[in-house]
Design a protein around this motif. Structure first.
Motif: not given
Length: 310
Positions: A190-217
């Motif tokens: 599905i190529n509709l969303y190619d212009h959106y950035p990948r969700l980070p897997d590292q510690e950078d940003g508000v939230c990401g996924y590395d086997g679990a969702m991490w979220w800086r509340c």
């Protein structure tokens, strides 16, 4: 940018970005709560690691999920010309809160003694009072809860040719007192969303996924009646009373891309094990003709459904 969503609610939104509260304040948005400067000190930017997600629906939605053996877009939304998503919220457990508190305290005091760790009373559960942490829901009386990793596996197997789905940073949406971070899940083809950035897997940003969702509340309460006090000498924290103050609160939801006619199938026994009744909170966001039930009514409906399937 501004728009009205499909519930006719005004939104300020930012595509392809997860903006922190400090980032949002730099945007000079018309929002009185966001810019309040009299909010008492509280645990900020606490990192949660969340394994589970939940989807909440009404009585008709409950019956439809079991009839279809899975999750699909409501027919009235499929008929619209909007993109089609299946929405899930992070499901934060008491263990998730305890683990987040330990990470928060370790970041404040990296070298606490064993005695200081043992003598520290829990404080984070006194601040995690927003809708992001509550058991009731504005979306209905029936909550399905799954491991996010398991849900991604089902989605990948059914719609992605056994490949892992793609996770992207979709939007930040600001309401009057709510900041919502949307995470997008879709198949590779599905190529509709190619212009959106990948969700980070590292510690950078508000939230990401590395086997679990991490979220800086960044704002765990809607109403603050307590103040966080930090004792640097004793390497401990405690709370003190404070005059009531209202503020924004933030949370994360996950949007699975769904084509018209798609059903995210789940085994009936797993559906039965995953669902429980909950109270409906205000504002009630059930779509007509669904109506909220009392908790007792919801429990009776669920018990009857489970009995009929034995």
């Amino acid at each position: 940018m501004k728009r009205r969503n499909n519930r006719d609610v005004k939104e300020t939104y930012f595509e392809g970005q997860h903006l922190s509260l400090s980032d949002l304040k730099e945007e000079e948005i018309e929002n009185g709560y966001l810019y309040k400067n009299n909010i008492p000190a509280y645990p900020e930017s606490v990192k949660f690691r969340v394994q589970k997600v939940s989807h909440v629906t009404g009585k008709q939605g409950l019956r439809g999920i079991f009839r279809n053996s899975g999750f699909r877009q409501p027919s009235e939304l499929v008929a619209s010309d909007q993109r089609h998503f299946l929405w899930w919220d992070l499901s934060v457990t008491s263990d998730d809160i305890s683990s987040a508190e330990e990470r928060f305290l370790t970041s404040l005091f990296p070298r606490r003694s064993a005695a200081q760790i043992q003598n520290q009373s829990p404080i984070l559960n006194q601040f995690t009072s927003s809708k992001a942490f509550q058991k009731d829901s504005s979306y209905g009386n029936f909550r399905f809860t799954f491991s996010f990793k398991e849900l991604l596996w089902h989605y990948g197997k059914q719609f992605c040719g056994d490949q892992s789905p793609v996770l992207r940073v979709y939007e930040t949406v600001l309401y009057r007192r709510e900041v919502l971070y949307k995470v997008l899940v879709h198949p590779h083809d599905i190529n509709l969303y190619d212009h959106y950035p990948r969700l980070p897997d590292q510690e950078d940003g508000v939230c990401g996924y590395d086997g679990a969702m991490w979220w800086r509340c960044q704002a765990p309460s809607e109403t603050y009646k307590l103040k966080l006090e930090v004792n640097k000498l004793n390497r401990s924290v405690y709370v003190s009373p404070h005059r009531e103050e209202y503020y924004v609160w933030d949370h994360v939801c996950v949007a699975f891309h769904m084509e018209p006619g798609w059903v995210l199938h789940v085994d009936q026994n797993k559906l039965l094990k995953s669902v429980n009744a909950c109270e409906t909170s205000k504002p009630c966001l059930l779509r007509a003709p669904e109506t909220p039930l009392s908790l007792n009514e919801a429990e009776r409906v669920l018990a009857h459904l489970k009995a009929s399937m034995r």
